[in-house]
Design a protein around this motif. Structure first.
Motif, mmCIF file in Angstrom:
data_model
loop_
_atom_site.group_PDB
_atom_site.id
_atom_site.type_symbol
_atom_site.label_atom_id
_atom_site.label_comp_id
_atom_site.label_asym_id
_atom_site.label_seq_id
_atom_site.Cartn_x
_atom_site.Cartn_y
_atom_site.Cartn_z
ATOM 1 N N TYR A 279 0.970 -0.962 -0.077
ATOM 2 C CA TYR A 279 0.244 0.404 -0.078
ATOM 3 C C TYR A 279 1.015 1.340 0.395
ATOM 4 C CZ TYR A 279 0.870 0.665 5.200
ATOM 5 O OH TYR A 279 1.838 1.582 5.696
ATOM 6 N N THR A 280 0.203 2.157 -0.674
ATOM 7 C CA THR A 280 1.361 3.338 -0.342
ATOM 8 C C THR A 280 0.776 4.756 0.865
ATOM 9 O OG1 THR A 280 -0.944 4.843 -1.626
ATOM 10 C CG2 THR A 280 1.293 3.446 -2.712
ATOM 11 N N HIS A 281 1.606 5.373 0.987
ATOM 12 C CA HIS A 281 2.058 6.552 2.482
ATOM 13 C C HIS A 281 0.280 6.959 2.430
ATOM 14 C CE1 HIS A 281 5.206 5.058 4.571
ATOM 15 N NE2 HIS A 281 5.124 4.020 4.226
ATOM 16 N N LYS A 282 0.194 7.738 0.879
ATOM 17 C CA LYS A 282 -0.830 8.735 0.742
ATOM 18 C C LYS A 282 -1.702 8.114 -0.099
ATOM 19 C CE LYS A 282 -0.844 13.641 0.626
ATOM 20 N NZ LYS A 282 0.045 14.747 -0.064
ATOM 21 N N LYS A 304 -11.330 6.601 -5.831
ATOM 22 C CA LYS A 304 -11.310 5.167 -5.350
ATOM 23 C C LYS A 304 -9.268 5.296 -5.885
ATOM 24 C CE LYS A 304 -15.300 3.699 -5.857
ATOM 25 N NZ LYS A 304 -16.542 2.693 -6.426
ATOM 26 N N VAL A 305 -9.003 5.679 -6.195
ATOM 27 C CA VAL A 305 -7.682 5.554 -7.041
ATOM 28 C C VAL A 305 -6.655 5.796 -5.538
ATOM 29 C CG1 VAL A 305 -5.636 6.845 -7.680
ATOM 30 C CG2 VAL A 305 -7.820 6.827 -9.010
ATOM 31 N N MET A 306 -5.528 4.287 -5.500
ATOM 32 C CA MET A 306 -4.557 4.316 -4.524
ATOM 33 C C MET A 306 -3.785 5.136 -3.955
ATOM 34 S SD MET A 306 -3.429 2.741 -2.042
ATOM 35 C CE MET A 306 -3.713 0.910 -2.366
ATOM 36 N N ASN A 307 -3.026 5.995 -5.374
ATOM 37 C CA ASN A 307 -2.214 6.879 -4.645
ATOM 38 C C ASN A 307 -2.359 7.665 -6.301
ATOM 39 O OD1 ASN A 307 1.059 8.205 -5.045
ATOM 40 N ND2 ASN A 307 0.633 7.736 -3.124
ATOM 41 N N CYS A 308 -2.135 9.381 -6.928
ATOM 42 C CA CYS A 308 -2.110 10.162 -7.364
ATOM 43 C C CYS A 308 -0.449 10.893 -6.998
ATOM 44 C CB CYS A 308 -2.446 11.346 -7.123
ATOM 45 S SG CYS A 308 -4.666 10.276 -7.726
#
Length: 668
Positions: A279-282, A304-308
């Motif tokens: 997973y990503t922190h942000k 719903k995007v994991m990270n940008c």
């Protein structure tokens, strides 16, 4: 009429103008033809025509004085521009070119268009101490002139540098020490300078270099060796997105990672839609909504995007999510970011996670795939890894999921190699003690660094004060009184400003316990001064004068390592491989108590009969904790009388000399 006649132009002037216009058109036409034929890339140096290999150049363009202006020449900063080029003038393709430039004027690069710094450093990047290595980006391979009909855009790469340098007077021209290609199979002579602003060298194939059989059949670069190998495989590819798998393999016999964090930099505004196994922190959709992605995907649900982020930070999942249907169910994942060396547990020496990546135009086709750059991986109290750029390798192959004896290949694969480097500041330290000395030689002052805010009440340059053995169990903030009391008892000097602490989260004590005719023993103690425990901990000691005579360890597991010189690996026994964090004492007023593990180690005197324990040969020359090299004391324990401070020794010498002079004077 007079005016009209005066405006007439002689016919010979018309003819002269016609010749000038015709010559100009011919010249322009010729120049355009030359440009269309790649005239700008034709050799500026005649030596290029004679090169049968890789021709490198470095050209200094300009520099301007930067603010603030200094009278001291060495402190004055200058903004400079320069350009380097790599030309494949040989008959074979140069894969994954890599160039070394020996910058020597404290250069700090702000931009290097056409290449990346190999060690993965971000801009601004200091490169002027020992030079730096550069690899092509985006043009990683250089084809040869034969296969491209002399197309310079395919056989040559250029790097445009922009940065800051220091020193040298205004009229001096800052040139590097040298330039060379560092790819295997090439030999470079000393670089030459033409004029004052051009450096060049022709690196020729090494006739003694032999290509491995497996490497001859590879379309791309063969896999490289390193301490940590990260593979970026594209498993599925669509017009606007692809599925990638990242595999982290620990290759070093002593390297490890705990709670690893992996970062990289997207090159073309990509974003991560979903992830499995990490997973990503942000998780913040704003960078997508208000950026290029939002303009392209107008009806996309970015919530719903994991990270940008352009530089995401990725972490392993905890074991509790290993069987989660959405983010788990992936082999080698979900271990809280623990990657062990194979000598400890080969099943835990690899980590895997997957991510769905969305792309933006113009990369809106299946084959437009660009891996991220600037890879970094790190963990607490772990080795310091420096990662190179991703290199295109032959597509990875995986067992067919159907169970048949077949393999499936990735769409495309890249490899990132990370190597362990000695950190500027260690994160663990060692103290020495022995049965023949009442004092402990503690960890060095500021062994793990000292912040400026800490040094107002202590001296970061002062030598660490000798301690009584019981002081090792006390946090450094509570040691001052013990250190001063011990100094008074032993008549040691007490500095006006006490030395600063070691600031290490982990410390180890090596105590020589006994020494007899057929062998000797030592005691190793580990202290955890941090807030986090260490599971599956290990430590390694290099014993140059006792490795062959290692006999046994009684509360740890011990292994003599064949691949690491004179090194013995110690780790906790099953059920005892947990080094707890620092805890509160039983009484509220007492200092906090560190997590502690201890064992006795025995050595024989079979190979090293004359080992001199008291001279320091019974102490390790290198100590590592969880793969991180620890700071060692600058002296060994000595007999009590040898620990007298210099002031007392000088006083004794002065008294002795004065007495000698007085007695001599009396006899005369």
């Amino acid at each position: 009429m007079e005016t009209s006649s005066s405006m007439k132009i002689p016919w010979n002037l018309f003819f002269l103008l016609f010749l000038v216009v015709f010559a100009t058109r011919v010249e322009v036409s010729y120049g355009q033809a030359a440009d269309d034929d790649g005239g700008d890339d034709k050799p500026a140096l005649p030596e290029q025509e004679e090169c049968d290999g890789i021709f490198l150049t470095y050209t200094f363009i300009s520099r301007e004085k930067e603010l603030p202006h200094r009278k001291n020449v060495s402190a004055q900063a200058w903004a400079f521009k320069s350009e380097a080029s790599v030309l494949n003038a040989g008959a074979t393709t140069l894969k994954a070119w890599k160039m070394f430039i020996g910058f020597q004027h404290r250069e700090i690069l702000v931009a290097a268009d056409g290449a990346v710094v190999v060690d993965g450093g971000e801009m601004p990047a200091p490169v002027g101490k020992n030079g730096s290595y550069f690899a092509g980006n985006p043009q990683t391979d250089l084809k040869n002139s034969i296969d491209t009909a002399g197309d310079y855009t395919q056989i040559q790469a250029k790097i445009a540098f922009k940065g800051t340098m220091f020193g040298l007077p205004a009229k001096a021209i800052p040139m590097p020490k040298t330039i060379r290609i560092v790819n295997d199979g090439y030999k470079c002579p000393a670089a030459h300078i033409r004029g004052k602003t051009n450096m060049y060298v022709c690196c020729k194939p090494d006739p003694k270099f032999k290509v491995k059989k497996d490497d001859k059949d590879t379309k791309f670069m063969p896999k490289q060796n390193g301490d940590l190998s990260i593979t970026y495989d594209v498993l599925q590819s669509f017009s606007n997105n692809y599925l990638a798998q990242v595999t982290i393999d620990n290759v070093h016999p002593l390297g490890r990672l705990d709670h690893w964090n992996l970062t990289w930099e997207w090159q073309k505004n990509e974003f991560i839609q979903t992830m499995r196994g990490a997973y990503t922190h942000k998780k913040d959709p704003s960078e997508c909504l208000y950026g290029p992605a939002g303009k392209m995907y107008k009806d996309f649900d970015f919530s719903k995007v994991m990270n940008c982020e352009k530089k995401p930070t990725i972490t392993d999942l905890p074991p509790t999510m290993k069987d989660d249907e959405k983010v788990g169910k992936l082999p080698m994942c979900c271990r809280n970011g623990t990657i062990l060396p194979t000598v400890m547990d080969s099943s835990k020496s690899q980590a895997i996670f997957q991510l769905q990546v969305f792309k933006l135009p113009p990369d809106d086709n299946r084959t437009a795939l660009t891996p991220p750059q600037q890879w970094k991986i790190y963990g607490p109290v772990n080795p310091n890894y420096v990662c190179g750029p991703p290199l295109r390798i032959d597509p990875s192959r995986f067992p067919d999921p159907s169970g048949l004896q077949a393999t499936t290949a990735a769409v495309a694969s890249w490899q990132v190699v990370c190597n362990i480097t000695k950190p500027k500041v260690p994160r663990c330290c060692v103290s020495f003690s022995a049965y023949f000395s009442e004092s402990v030689v503690p960890c060095n002052t500021c062994a793990c660094g000292c912040a400026e805010s800490q040094t107002s009440h202590c001296d970061r340059r002062a030598k660490a004060m000798l301690l009584p053995a019981e002081a090792l169990l006390v946090p450094f903030v509570n040691r001052s009184e013990k250190a001063k009391a011990w100094a008074k008892i032993k008549h040691y000097d007490i500095p006006k400003k006490l030395p600063c602490g070691d600031n290490c989260g982990v410390s180890l004590n090596w105590h020589v316990d006994s020494d007899y005719s057929s062998g000797w023993t030592a005691r190793l103690t580990l202290f955890n001064w941090g807030k986090e425990p260490f599971q599956d901990w290990y430590t390694a000691v290099q014993m140059n004068k006792a490795y062959e005579d290692y006999e046994n360890v009684y509360s740890f597991n011990g292994t003599k390592m064949e691949k690491v010189k004179n090194t013995i690996l110690f780790q906790g026994l099953k059920g005892l491989n947990y080094l707890i964090e620092m805890t509160n004492a039983t009484k509220e007023k007492d200092p906090r108590v560190p997590g502690k593990q201890q064992s006795v180690i025995s050595f024989k005197k079979k190979h090293y009969h004359n080992i001199n324990i008291k001279a320091g040969e019974g102490f390790p020359s290198k100590v590592l904790f969880n793969g991180e090299e620890c700071s060692l004391p600058k002296q060994f324990p000595k007999n009590g009388g040898e620990h007298q401070p210099r002031s007392n020794l000088l006083l004794v010498l002065f008294v002795a000399i004065a007495s000698f002079v007085f007695m001599t004077d009396r006899f005369h």
